[in-house]
Each structure stands twice: as C-alpha cells, then as structure tokens.
Scaffold this active site. Sequence first.
Site, PDB file in Angstrom:
ATOM      1  N   CYS A  16       0.857  -1.184   0.000  1.00  0.00           N
ATOM      2  CA  CYS A  16       0.000   0.000   0.000  1.00  0.00           C
ATOM      3  C   CYS A  16       0.895   1.237   0.000  1.00  0.00           C
ATOM      4  CB  CYS A  16      -0.895  -0.003   1.234  1.00  0.00           C
ATOM      5  SG  CYS A  16       0.063   0.052   2.774  1.00  0.00           S
ATOM      6  N   HIS A  45       5.674  -5.042   8.851  1.00  0.00           N
ATOM      7  CA  HIS A  45       5.691  -6.417   9.334  1.00  0.00           C
ATOM      8  C   HIS A  45       5.839  -7.404   8.174  1.00  0.00           C
ATOM      9  CE1 HIS A  45       3.694  -5.354  13.425  1.00  0.00           C
ATOM     10  NE2 HIS A  45       5.019  -5.295  13.466  1.00  0.00           N
ATOM     11  N   HIS A 128      -0.207  -4.874  19.715  1.00  0.00           N
ATOM     12  CA  HIS A 128       0.210  -4.492  18.359  1.00  0.00           C
ATOM     13  C   HIS A 128       0.855  -3.107  18.431  1.00  0.00           C
ATOM     14  CE1 HIS A 128      -0.010  -3.228  14.153  1.00  0.00           C
ATOM     15  NE2 HIS A 128      -0.068  -4.512  13.857  1.00  0.00           N
ATOM     16  N   GLU A 130       0.920  -0.564  16.512  1.00  0.00           N
ATOM     17  CA  GLU A 130       0.064   0.569  16.157  1.00  0.00           C
ATOM     18  C   GLU A 130      -0.850   0.940  17.327  1.00  0.00           C
ATOM     19  OE1 GLU A 130      -3.744   1.810  13.510  1.00  0.00           O
ATOM     20  OE2 GLU A 130      -2.445   0.305  12.590  1.00  0.00           O
ATOM     21  N   CYS A 198      -7.943   1.599   7.100  1.00  0.00           N
ATOM     22  CA  CYS A 198      -7.374   2.284   5.935  1.00  0.00           C
ATOM     23  C   CYS A 198      -7.944   1.732   4.636  1.00  0.00           C
ATOM     24  CB  CYS A 198      -5.848   2.209   5.974  1.00  0.00           C
ATOM     25  SG  CYS A 198      -5.153   0.748   5.206  1.00  0.00           S
ATOM     26  N   ASN A 228      -2.857  -7.102   8.953  1.00  0.00           N
ATOM     27  CA  ASN A 228      -3.773  -7.074   7.798  1.00  0.00           C
ATOM     28  C   ASN A 228      -3.697  -8.377   6.994  1.00  0.00           C
ATOM     29  OD1 ASN A 228      -2.350  -6.470   4.979  1.00  0.00           O
ATOM     30  ND2 ASN A 228      -1.185  -5.415   6.568  1.00  0.00           N
ATOM     31  N   SER A 270       1.907  -5.361   3.459  1.00  0.00           N
ATOM     32  CA  SER A 270       3.347  -5.231   3.692  1.00  0.00           C
ATOM     33  C   SER A 270       4.161  -6.282   2.940  1.00  0.00           C
ATOM     34  CB  SER A 270       3.641  -5.326   5.197  1.00  0.00           C
ATOM     35  OG  SER A 270       2.998  -6.450   5.769  1.00  0.00           O
TER      36      SER A 270
END
Length: 312
Positions: A16, A45, A128, A130, A198, A228, A270
Amino acid sequence: MDLAKEVILAEPRGFCAGVDRAIEIVERALAKFGAPIYVRHEIVHNTYVVNDLKAKGAIFIEDLAEVPPGSTLVFSAHGVSKAVQDEAQRRGFSIFDATCPLVTKVHVEVAKLAREGYEFIMIGHKGHPEVEGTMGQLESGIHLVEDVGDVAHVQPAQVEKLAVVTQTTLSVDDAAEITAAVRKRFPAIREPKQQDICYATQNRQDAVKLLSREVDVVIVVGSPTSSNSNRLAELARKLGVESHMVDSADELRAEWIEGRQRVGLTAGASAPEVLVTRVIDRIRELGGVTVRRMDGVVETMKFPLPKGLKAP
C-alpha cells in the site's frame, strides 16, 4: 497427483502507499547518510522486507538505548507513543517519521479531542505496535476493546465526551460489529468522520470476498506478525474457503492445492510482489498452468516523503 489448474490473483494486493513510503524513507536515509540507519521496530511487518533492509545497512531496535548518540533514527510505519517521541528527541537523534499518514490521522484526532476533554474507546489488538502508539498519545483515558465481549467491561470516567477510534488494519466486518456494540452501550459516542480502517485494508478484504466466490483455496502471502495479512486469511475462512498464510514460497505445501482446480492468491499490504511471483512459480512447479488477474480497484494513493528526504 491432480494439482491446481488455475491461479487467480486478487486485485488489489500487496504493498500500500504507507508501506511504499516507509520503505522508501529507510532506503533514502541509507543513501543520503550512509549505514547504519536505526529503525525503531520492524519498519513494516514483513520478514523479506526487513531482511532486505538489514542487508543494506538498517539496524532494527526496540529500545532507544541501543541507538548511539548522533545517529539517524526512523520510526516504523505503525507509529510510536509520545513517550518514545520525547525520548528520541531528548537523546538528540536525527529523526525521520515513517508512520503511515493514515495512522497519524488517528493520532491527530486523539490529541485534538483529548484537548476538548474526551475519553476514548480504541478497537484493536493488544500489544500491536500501532495500538501501543495510538494509546500512547495520551497518558490515560483510552480504553482498549478487542472484541464485542470487552465492550461491557469498559468503565470510562464519564460518558458525555466519549469517542471511538480503530486500529487501521482490522477486519472491516469485525470492527463494524464491535463499533455497533460500542454504539449500543454508549449511544452518544463520537465516531470519526471517515472510518479509521485504511483504504488498503478495506480494498484487500473486499478483493478476498470476491476471490473467495471463485476459488477452492486461498493462499495469503504475508508474515505472521502482519495484522492485515492475518485478517485476509481469517476472512476467507469465515466465507467458507480453506486458507493458508505463507511468509515465502518455501512454506507452500503441495497438499493444500492438490485436487484444487482454482487457487486464489493475495498478499497483505506489507508483502512485496516478488514474493507473490515466487509463490506462483512454486505452484507452477506443482502443476498450476494458468494465471488470471481479477478485476479490482486500482489504487493511486501516494504519500509525500518527509522534508530532508525528498528527491532534489
């Protein structure tokens, strides 16, 4: 063995804009300042990406005490807490922030509403990076919920000013279910104008929903630490399709595709396309004969680089 006859590629898949930007920040810092460049946590990741950057001179650390004075430091795409930002500045590093702008948007919203007296419920996975970064924007007043059951146990100090924020890489459907539970318990809760999940997470999950209708098994290229990527494999299973996640082509097992006429293939945000190509080559070795790309959303998002690393 009766092996796969067709590989169907999800569209979109793989990198992305936030991942592209984060990797480019490290590569440009290496080119401009030379090795080593220190990176706080894995930049994204993915094992292949991290090992590739290590080979180029990046050093990945968790504790800022490992970074020598005067070094160049990059914050990972997942974002960091205020405490980490403050410590990095105190230590006098030259800092480049590779936090995904969509994560930064959540941080900015949290800071703005906190100044107005809001408390927060955050939907996300404990531990996590984030989530740790977003919750670490404030010293207190953010309550983490991981599932619908957690919502009943939240005890905010007040409910007049309460807002909900979300980890950007969650399952869209799971987040919607948890948000509905939050809304039911706290009807006056403030929600973001645009959802926090996102665009890339949404698009890749939508693609897997379409892919799952057409295939007998889904292979997701992604590392075990990638939220993700894990959500893509989970989603296929929820839709009744067997799915497996692989970090590299070596992990693909022949029995997963034996007797399957259509193999679906996608990659987390990723995971680089080179890994998808290697998985296709491996399936070909096992009998896959044709590759077809699904129609899907064409992503054109691009995020600017930080000052000091932009092209001349």
